[in-house]
Design an enzyme around this catalytic site. Sequence first.
Site, PDB file in Angstrom:
ATOM      1  N   HIS A  81      43.359  -4.201 -43.421  1.00 16.79           N
ATOM      2  CA  HIS A  81      44.280  -3.743 -42.382  1.00 16.79           C
ATOM      3  C   HIS A  81      43.806  -2.387 -41.877  1.00 16.79           C
ATOM      4  O   HIS A  81      42.833  -1.827 -42.356  1.00 16.79           O
ATOM      5  CB  HIS A  81      45.726  -3.688 -42.899  1.00 16.79           C
ATOM      6  CG  HIS A  81      46.058  -2.482 -43.720  1.00 16.79           C
ATOM      7  ND1 HIS A  81      47.242  -1.789 -43.589  1.00 16.79           N
ATOM      8  CD2 HIS A  81      45.366  -1.831 -44.679  1.00 16.79           C
ATOM      9  CE1 HIS A  81      47.275  -0.789 -44.439  1.00 16.79           C
ATOM     10  NE2 HIS A  81      46.159  -0.786 -45.116  1.00 16.79           N
ATOM     11  N   CYS A 120      42.893   5.991 -42.850  1.00 14.05           N
ATOM     12  CA  CYS A 120      43.529   4.666 -42.754  1.00 14.05           C
ATOM     13  C   CYS A 120      43.621   4.124 -41.337  1.00 14.05           C
ATOM     14  O   CYS A 120      44.068   2.994 -41.135  1.00 14.05           O
ATOM     15  CB  CYS A 120      44.910   4.700 -43.404  1.00 14.05           C
ATOM     16  SG  CYS A 120      44.813   4.959 -45.186  1.00 14.05           S
ATOM     17  N   HIS A 128      40.076  -1.164 -43.391  1.00 14.76           N
ATOM     18  CA  HIS A 128      39.804  -1.047 -44.821  1.00 14.76           C
ATOM     19  C   HIS A 128      40.607  -2.106 -45.558  1.00 14.76           C
ATOM     20  O   HIS A 128      41.450  -2.772 -44.979  1.00 14.76           O
ATOM     21  CB  HIS A 128      40.155   0.363 -45.335  1.00 14.76           C
ATOM     22  CG  HIS A 128      41.596   0.718 -45.212  1.00 14.76           C
ATOM     23  ND1 HIS A 128      42.195   1.053 -44.005  1.00 14.76           N
ATOM     24  CD2 HIS A 128      42.585   0.770 -46.141  1.00 14.76           C
ATOM     25  CE1 HIS A 128      43.471   1.306 -44.205  1.00 14.76           C
ATOM     26  NE2 HIS A 128      43.738   1.138 -45.500  1.00 14.76           N
ATOM     27  N   HIS A 151      42.633  -3.546 -49.342  1.00 17.90           N
ATOM     28  CA  HIS A 151      43.375  -3.201 -50.552  1.00 17.90           C
ATOM     29  C   HIS A 151      43.463  -4.412 -51.456  1.00 17.90           C
ATOM     30  O   HIS A 151      43.449  -5.554 -50.996  1.00 17.90           O
ATOM     31  CB  HIS A 151      44.821  -2.793 -50.229  1.00 17.90           C
ATOM     32  CG  HIS A 151      44.959  -1.498 -49.505  1.00 17.90           C
ATOM     33  ND1 HIS A 151      44.777  -0.283 -50.109  1.00 17.90           N
ATOM     34  CD2 HIS A 151      45.273  -1.237 -48.221  1.00 17.90           C
ATOM     35  CE1 HIS A 151      44.984   0.675 -49.221  1.00 17.90           C
ATOM     36  NE2 HIS A 151      45.273   0.122 -48.060  1.00 17.90           N
ATOM     37  N   HIS A 186      43.168 -12.614 -48.655  1.00 20.72           N
ATOM     38  CA  HIS A 186      41.900 -12.696 -47.924  1.00 20.72           C
ATOM     39  C   HIS A 186      42.105 -12.948 -46.435  1.00 20.72           C
ATOM     40  O   HIS A 186      41.473 -13.819 -45.833  1.00 20.72           O
ATOM     41  CB  HIS A 186      40.969 -13.730 -48.548  1.00 20.72           C
ATOM     42  CG  HIS A 186      40.349 -13.214 -49.808  1.00 20.72           C
ATOM     43  ND1 HIS A 186      41.024 -13.188 -51.004  1.00 20.72           N
ATOM     44  CD2 HIS A 186      39.127 -12.661 -50.043  1.00 20.72           C
ATOM     45  CE1 HIS A 186      40.245 -12.660 -51.930  1.00 20.72           C
ATOM     46  NE2 HIS A 186      39.090 -12.323 -51.367  1.00 20.72           N
ATOM     47  N   GLU A 208      49.557  -0.287 -52.997  1.00 18.80           N
ATOM     48  CA  GLU A 208      48.315  -0.393 -52.235  1.00 18.80           C
ATOM     49  C   GLU A 208      47.156   0.185 -53.026  1.00 18.80           C
ATOM     50  O   GLU A 208      46.000  -0.057 -52.691  1.00 18.80           O
ATOM     51  CB  GLU A 208      48.437   0.240 -50.860  1.00 18.80           C
ATOM     52  CG  GLU A 208      48.671   1.716 -50.828  1.00 18.80           C
ATOM     53  CD  GLU A 208      48.693   2.258 -49.409  1.00 18.80           C
ATOM     54  OE1 GLU A 208      49.051   1.542 -48.471  1.00 18.80           O
ATOM     55  OE2 GLU A 208      48.323   3.421 -49.259  1.00 18.80           O
TER      56      GLU A 208
END
Length: 140
Positions: free
Chosen positions: A14, A23, A27, A29, A71, A129
């Site tokens: 996201h 952010c 990237h 998580h 994914h 996260e």
Amino acid sequence: MYELKTESAFDSAHFLTDYYGKCENLHGHRWRVVAYIGADALQTESTMKDMVMDFGVFKRCVRALAEELDHTFLIEEGSLAPQTLACLEQEGFSLTLLPFRTTAENLARYFFERMEAEGLRPSCVEMYETPNNCAIYRPA
């Protein structure tokens, strides 16, 4: 009050729109969701006598919700140009468009509301996260 707790996890990418820091870039998580359901009293009949609910039903629901986001690229609706979305789809990427900014806070609320829609009585959802940072959603 009685509570049950279960956990699941999913990996997704996201970015945060209108954010000025790392952010704002794409990237990923390893999201960890910890869900709680509560009841003032235990059930009194049938196979769930003296239970809040069957753990198996609870676990399957939370894991199925996590699987939907696993994914995939979580995208806030309207945050990418239509041409960009079309190119990503053409390349075969798994995209999940969401009607909110994809913060941990909003994902915690999303899981809470989806659990409610499945007939569960969530009391709280924690969305990690990172291993040390989580957002918690519980209604007021």
